[in-house]
Design a protein around this motif. Structure first.
Motif, PDB file in Angstrom:
ATOM      1  N   UNK A   1      -3.726   8.834   7.011  1.00 33.27           N
ATOM      2  CA  UNK A   1      -3.595   8.160   8.301  1.00 33.27           C
ATOM      3  C   UNK A   1      -4.622   7.041   8.415  1.00 33.27           C
ATOM      4  N   UNK A   2      -5.863   7.307   7.996  1.00 28.07           N
ATOM      5  CA  UNK A   2      -6.897   6.272   8.039  1.00 28.07           C
ATOM      6  C   UNK A   2      -6.522   5.093   7.139  1.00 28.07           C
ATOM      7  N   UNK A   3      -5.998   5.390   5.953  1.00 28.68           N
ATOM      8  CA  UNK A   3      -5.598   4.313   5.030  1.00 28.68           C
ATOM      9  C   UNK A   3      -4.473   3.478   5.619  1.00 28.68           C
ATOM     10  N   UNK A   4      -3.474   4.135   6.211  1.00 29.19           N
ATOM     11  CA  UNK A   4      -2.348   3.401   6.785  1.00 29.19           C
ATOM     12  C   UNK A   4      -2.782   2.573   7.991  1.00 29.19           C
ATOM     13  N   UNK A   5      -3.682   3.111   8.801  1.00 30.96           N
ATOM     14  CA  UNK A   5      -4.185   2.345   9.944  1.00 30.96           C
ATOM     15  C   UNK A   5      -4.877   1.066   9.474  1.00 30.96           C
ATOM     16  N   UNK A   6      -5.696   1.201   8.423  1.00 29.61           N
ATOM     17  CA  UNK A   6      -6.387   0.025   7.896  1.00 29.61           C
ATOM     18  C   UNK A   6      -5.392  -0.989   7.330  1.00 29.61           C
ATOM     19  N   UNK A   7      -4.376  -0.503   6.628  1.00 27.08           N
ATOM     20  CA  UNK A   7      -3.356  -1.404   6.075  1.00 27.08           C
ATOM     21  C   UNK A   7      -2.576  -2.096   7.183  1.00 27.08           C
TER      22      UNK A   7
ATOM     23  N   UNK B   1      -4.571  -4.822   8.627  1.00 28.56           N
ATOM     24  CA  UNK B   1      -4.682  -5.933   7.674  1.00 28.56           C
ATOM     25  C   UNK B   1      -3.342  -6.626   7.433  1.00 28.56           C
ATOM     26  N   UNK B   2      -2.307  -6.170   8.138  1.00 30.44           N
ATOM     27  CA  UNK B   2      -0.953  -6.747   8.015  1.00 30.44           C
ATOM     28  C   UNK B   2      -0.436  -6.638   6.576  1.00 30.44           C
ATOM     29  N   UNK B   3      -0.561  -5.439   6.034  1.00 36.81           N
ATOM     30  CA  UNK B   3      -0.084  -5.165   4.683  1.00 36.81           C
ATOM     31  C   UNK B   3       1.145  -4.261   4.752  1.00 36.81           C
ATOM     32  N   UNK B   4       2.187  -4.516   3.982  1.00 40.26           N
ATOM     33  CA  UNK B   4       3.336  -3.604   3.927  1.00 40.26           C
ATOM     34  C   UNK B   4       2.916  -2.232   3.406  1.00 40.26           C
ATOM     35  N   UNK B   5       3.505  -1.193   3.968  1.00 44.35           N
ATOM     36  CA  UNK B   5       3.170   0.187   3.625  1.00 44.35           C
ATOM     37  C   UNK B   5       4.425   0.897   3.138  1.00 44.35           C
ATOM     38  N   UNK B   6       4.303   1.625   2.034  1.00 47.72           N
ATOM     39  CA  UNK B   6       5.372   2.498   1.542  1.00 47.72           C
ATOM     40  C   UNK B   6       4.893   3.940   1.677  1.00 47.72           C
ATOM     41  N   UNK B   7       5.708   4.787   2.291  1.00 50.87           N
ATOM     42  CA  UNK B   7       5.328   6.175   2.566  1.00 50.87           C
ATOM     43  C   UNK B   7       6.243   7.130   1.804  1.00 50.87           C
ATOM     44  N   UNK B   8       5.638   8.068   1.094  1.00 51.84           N
ATOM     45  CA  UNK B   8       6.368   9.081   0.318  1.00 51.84           C
ATOM     46  C   UNK B   8       6.315  10.416   1.061  1.00 51.84           C
ATOM     47  N   UNK B   9       7.438  11.121   1.125  1.00 55.87           N
ATOM     48  CA  UNK B   9       7.565  12.451   1.736  1.00 55.87           C
ATOM     49  C   UNK B   9       7.578  12.405   3.252  1.00 55.87           C
ATOM     50  N   UNK B  10       8.167  11.363   3.822  1.00 58.74           N
ATOM     51  CA  UNK B  10       8.351  11.328   5.260  1.00 58.74           C
ATOM     52  C   UNK B  10       9.557  12.139   5.702  1.00 58.74           C
ATOM     53  N   UNK B  11       9.671  12.336   7.012  1.00 56.92           N
ATOM     54  CA  UNK B  11      10.832  13.009   7.590  1.00 56.92           C
ATOM     55  C   UNK B  11      10.797  14.518   7.507  1.00 56.92           C
ATOM     56  N   UNK B  12       9.758  15.086   6.913  1.00 61.60           N
ATOM     57  CA  UNK B  12       9.685  16.537   6.757  1.00 61.60           C
ATOM     58  C   UNK B  12       9.033  17.170   7.977  1.00 61.60           C
TER      59      UNK B  12
ATOM     60  N   UNK C   1       0.855  -1.190   0.000  1.00 67.29           N
ATOM     61  CA  UNK C   1       0.000   0.000   0.000  1.00 67.29           C
ATOM     62  C   UNK C   1       0.887   1.235   0.000  1.00 67.29           C
ATOM     63  N   UNK C   2       0.614   2.175  -0.919  1.00 69.50           N
ATOM     64  CA  UNK C   2       1.418   3.391  -1.052  1.00 69.50           C
ATOM     65  C   UNK C   2       0.599   4.595  -0.592  1.00 69.50           C
ATOM     66  N   UNK C   3       1.154   5.355   0.355  1.00 69.82           N
ATOM     67  CA  UNK C   3       0.520   6.601   0.810  1.00 69.82           C
ATOM     68  C   UNK C   3       1.544   7.722   0.708  1.00 69.82           C
ATOM     69  N   UNK C   4       1.052   8.934   0.523  1.00 69.11           N
ATOM     70  CA  UNK C   4       1.933  10.098   0.373  1.00 69.11           C
ATOM     71  C   UNK C   4       1.533  11.167   1.375  1.00 69.11           C
ATOM     72  N   UNK C   5       2.525  11.766   2.012  1.00 68.45           N
ATOM     73  CA  UNK C   5       2.312  12.991   2.755  1.00 68.45           C
ATOM     74  C   UNK C   5       1.810  12.837   4.167  1.00 68.45           C
ATOM     75  N   UNK C   6       0.804  13.650   4.505  1.00 68.28           N
ATOM     76  CA  UNK C   6       0.488  13.872   5.909  1.00 68.28           C
ATOM     77  C   UNK C   6      -0.977  14.219   6.159  1.00 68.28           C
ATOM     78  N   UNK C   7      -1.850  13.855   5.224  1.00 67.44           N
ATOM     79  CA  UNK C   7      -3.268  14.176   5.367  1.00 67.44           C
ATOM     80  C   UNK C   7      -3.974  13.154   6.262  1.00 67.44           C
TER      81      UNK C   7
END
Length: 390
Positions: free
Chosen positions: A111-117, A120-131, A101-107
């Motif tokens: 957060x809801x999408x990542x929580x669900x992933x 569900x024990x799904x790997x998550x890739x996050x774009x634009x972290x650390x800012x 599952x790919x999510x971007x940013x900070x909206x």
């Protein structure tokens, strides 16, 4: 690869769809990938332009729609929308069964999408972290996404170090640059005067592209909007394109102030809920100044050679190009910053197109990593202790 890798990409707003567009296209065209586009947030909101239509016009198949039923923009309304999102993403991921599952940013919808992933024990890739964006609730959301994610695609080396500082394994943190640069470097040009004509804007004065969102850790949206519009009145020849306000707390207050300003200045100002990817890129390139507090002024405007007037604390903490002018949200300082942006000196600085966010090509790098990174065993994260070389 012996089988397609199912990659769910979540998009929830016009701005972040523009950043993801190139990556989505690469995944859609690659037979080794099974793109699962999950659409949510303001894309499905009539009040925010129903921008899902742009995705459909681009020809990308939509695998699932998660309607947050956006309504009130206060804390209770947004919390309710997040709850609907968590349930909706849970159902969508159960049906789609993505490999990643790919999510971007900070909206908040991310957060809801990542929580669900995560559940569900799904790997998550996050774009634009650390800012950092110290004036925003988004700051906490971004860092929460970092701790839920298993792979990190950051936009600059200081951000990579920060993600590692948060305990993330260095081998899973990649400095790829900012994908938004691809939008400016590769997107087809649309004649700016034709765009302005369709918006009813006339004249030949300087062109301002203005995007102003709520500062969610403060309660002064109406006052800040008034300070901005009063400063714009100091440039009576300017042509002004306002873009729509985020679905954040107090967003409707700012939008009402901008609508009132446009009504007072027919023929030279327009408020557009969504310009769309191509028109936004073209107006950004043509503008004499980008004004407001959007991350686009920090990340994308410098590569377009356009000076930025960044107002208030919303983007505080992000890396800056030399073409970014910071000011507080008071009429005199905004006015002076706009005047500086229009100066010959600042135009020369902006023309150098210096940026700390790479030189383009981030989307291709992210695409290649998404298809090549091993997924076996990634769910078992360990906290990386600083001290080892990163």
């Amino acid at each position: 690869m012996t089988a397609e890798r199912r990659i769910a990409v979540v998009t929830g707003s016009r701005a972040e769809y523009g950043l993801l567009h190139r990556l989505i296209g690469l995944l859609h065209r690659n037979p080794a990938a099974a793109l699962q586009l999950v659409v949510t947030g303001t894309h499905l909101s009539p009040a925010h332009g129903l921008t899902v239509r742009e995705i459909e016009e681009d020809g990308f198949p939509i695998a699932a729609k998660v309607d947050l039923e956006l309504g009130a923009d206060d804390a209770v309304g947004i919390a309710a929308a997040m709850g609907r999102g968590l349930a909706g993403f849970g159902a969508a991921f159960a049906q789609l069964r993505p490999d990643l599952v790919v999510v971007l940013g900070d909206r908040f919808e991310m957060l809801a999408a990542a929580e669900a992933a995560m559940l569900a024990r799904l790997p998550i890739a996050h774009i634009h972290g650390g800012e950092a964006s110290e004036g925003q609730i988004d700051e906490a959301i971004r860092h929460a996404l970092t701790k839920m994610a298993h792979f990190h695609f950051v936009a600059a080396d200081p951000y990579r170090r920060r993600v590692i500082q948060m305990g993330e394994e260095p081998a899973r943190v990649f400095n790829v640059g900012a994908p938004g640069l691809d939008l400016l470097l590769e997107e087809e040009e649309v004649a700016p005067e034709r765009i302005l004509g369709t918006l009813g804007i006339e004249g030949e004065g300087p062109l301002f592209l203005v995007t102003y969102h709520p500062v969610t850790l403060e309660e002064r949206a109406e006052r800040d909007a008034e300070a901005l519009t009063c400063a714009l009145d100091a440039f009576p020849e300017a042509r002004i394109v306002f873009t729509g306000v985020n679905a954040d707390t107090s967003g409707y207050e700012i939008e009402a102030a901008l609508q009132a300003y446009v009504a007072r200045h027919p023929g030279r100002a327009a408020l557009v809920t969504s310009l769309g990817r191509k028109r936004y890129a073209s107006v950004l390139r043509a503008a004499d100044a980008v004004i407001g507090n959007s991350s686009s002024g920090i990340i994308e405007a410098p590569i377009a050679g356009t000076p930025t007037v960044n107002i208030g604390p919303r983007q505080q903490g992000r890396l800056r190009a030399p073409s970014v002018i910071d000011c507080n949200a008071e009429t005199p300082t905004i006015r002076d910053a706009i005047a500086r942006a229009l100066s010959g000196e600042m135009r020369s600085i902006a023309a150098r197109k210096e940026t700390p966010y790479g030189a383009g090509g981030a989307s291709q790098r992210i695409h290649d990593l998404l298809l090549s990174l091993p997924l076996e065993g990634v769910l078992m994260k360990r906290f990386y202790e600083m001290g080892a070389s990163a």
